[in-house]
Design an enzyme around this catalytic site. Structure first.
Site, mmCIF file in Angstrom:
data_model
loop_
_atom_site.group_PDB
_atom_site.id
_atom_site.type_symbol
_atom_site.label_atom_id
_atom_site.label_comp_id
_atom_site.label_asym_id
_atom_site.label_seq_id
_atom_site.Cartn_x
_atom_site.Cartn_y
_atom_site.Cartn_z
ATOM 1 N N HIS A 50 11.483 -28.785 17.354
ATOM 2 C CA HIS A 50 11.472 -28.323 15.962
ATOM 3 C C HIS A 50 11.964 -26.877 15.903
ATOM 4 O O HIS A 50 12.128 -26.222 16.939
ATOM 5 C CB HIS A 50 10.060 -28.447 15.360
ATOM 6 C CG HIS A 50 9.019 -27.617 16.052
ATOM 7 N ND1 HIS A 50 8.077 -28.144 16.904
ATOM 8 C CD2 HIS A 50 8.795 -26.290 16.033
ATOM 9 C CE1 HIS A 50 7.321 -27.182 17.373
ATOM 10 N NE2 HIS A 50 7.733 -26.035 16.864
HETATM 11 C C1 T46 Z 1 5.752 -24.018 18.197
HETATM 12 C C2 T46 Z 1 5.583 -24.348 19.628
HETATM 13 C C3 T46 Z 1 5.945 -23.193 20.532
HETATM 14 C C4 T46 Z 1 -2.476 -27.116 14.090
HETATM 15 O O1 T46 Z 1 -3.263 -27.790 13.430
HETATM 16 N N1 T46 Z 1 -2.569 -25.746 14.093
HETATM 17 C C5 T46 Z 1 -1.752 -24.954 14.802
HETATM 18 O O2 T46 Z 1 -1.883 -23.718 14.764
HETATM 19 C C6 T46 Z 1 -0.735 -25.583 15.618
HETATM 20 C C7 T46 Z 1 0.209 -24.726 16.450
HETATM 21 C C8 T46 Z 1 -0.639 -26.939 15.623
HETATM 22 N N2 T46 Z 1 -1.508 -27.694 14.880
HETATM 23 C C9 T46 Z 1 -1.402 -29.161 14.926
HETATM 24 C C10 T46 Z 1 -0.104 -29.761 14.431
HETATM 25 C C11 T46 Z 1 0.008 -31.024 15.248
HETATM 26 O O3 T46 Z 1 -0.720 -32.064 14.635
HETATM 27 O O4 T46 Z 1 -1.507 -29.543 16.306
HETATM 28 C C12 T46 Z 1 -0.682 -30.661 16.570
HETATM 29 C C13 T46 Z 1 0.295 -30.357 17.700
HETATM 30 O O5 T46 Z 1 1.321 -29.469 17.215
HETATM 31 P P1 T46 Z 1 2.866 -29.648 17.599
HETATM 32 O O6 T46 Z 1 3.167 -31.049 17.844
HETATM 33 O O7 T46 Z 1 3.661 -28.891 16.584
HETATM 34 O O8 T46 Z 1 2.870 -28.837 19.007
HETATM 35 P P2 T46 Z 1 4.133 -28.351 19.848
HETATM 36 O O9 T46 Z 1 3.608 -28.015 21.188
HETATM 37 O O10 T46 Z 1 5.265 -29.288 19.749
HETATM 38 O O11 T46 Z 1 4.587 -26.977 19.109
HETATM 39 C C14 T46 Z 1 3.746 -25.841 19.128
HETATM 40 C C15 T46 Z 1 3.604 -25.251 17.716
HETATM 41 O O12 T46 Z 1 3.129 -26.252 16.808
HETATM 42 C C16 T46 Z 1 4.922 -24.743 17.204
HETATM 43 O O13 T46 Z 1 4.721 -23.949 16.049
HETATM 44 O O14 T46 Z 1 6.656 -23.277 17.824
HETATM 45 O O15 T46 Z 1 4.290 -24.848 19.979
#
Ligand code: T46
Length: 136
Positions: A50
């Site tokens: 993303h």
């Molecule tokens: C990024 C990279 C470096 C939350 O509820 N609160 C939060 O502060 C975050 C970061 C995530 N979430 C939830 C959203 C999803 O349901 O946790 C779940 C996993 O998030 P995501 O799939 O977006 O995780 P990554 O590892 O793909 O990405 C993360 C960050 O979300 C993103 O902002 O830039 O790490």
């Protein structure tokens, strides 16, 4: 391509260990509103896929290592994080994928804003359109 690498200020001595400092206006260009950690990533798993519309972040491996594929829509670069002395400044509008997490990896992320799913662009073609519109 921008320079995403940032040196993290550390205070270290052999008797007491290492202290890493993130300070607004010094090595962190934004006021931190949120921090989160990514740990225990199973072998072979890739995360991210993303870009953010507005969010800025600093990413540091406090332990272990991982790699970031960064893509600004024109150029791509892969950076490795393997020390608390090294960070990545992740501005908005950079498509990123995190990969090759070591088993012991503890990835710390400092973010400029609260969590907002509307700030995410999770479709690559939408990301390319966002870049195009932003440059108009
Ligand atoms: C990024 C990279 C470096 C939350 O509820 N609160 C939060 O502060 C975050 C970061 C995530 N979430 C939830 C959203 C999803 O349901 O946790 C779940 C996993 O998030 P995501 O799939 O977006 O995780 P990554 O590892 O793909 O990405 C993360 C960050 O979300 C993103 O902002 O830039 O790490």
């Amino acid at each position: 391509m921008k320079n995403f690498e940032r040196e993290i200020k550390v205070r270290e001595d052999t008797k007491r260990g290492l202290l890493a400092v993130f300070e607004y206006g010094e090595n962190c260009p934004f006021e931190v509103k949120r921090t989160y950690c990514i740990i225990d990533v199973p072998e072979g798993v890739e995360r991210g896929f993303h870009a953010h519309k507005h969010l800025e972040q600093i990413c540091v491996c406090l332990k272990g290592s991982c790699e970031f594929d960064l893509d600004d829509g024109k150029q791509k670069v892969t950076l490795r994080l393997d020390s608390p002395r090294k960070g990545i400044y992740l501005p908005n509008a950079i498509w990123h994928v995190m990969k090759n997490f070591s088993k012991d990896c503890v990835l710390l992320v400092l973010a400029s804003d609260h969590y907002d799913e509307n700030d995410y662009i999770r479709d690559y073609d939408e990301f390319l359109n966002f870049i195009k519109d932003a440059s108009k």
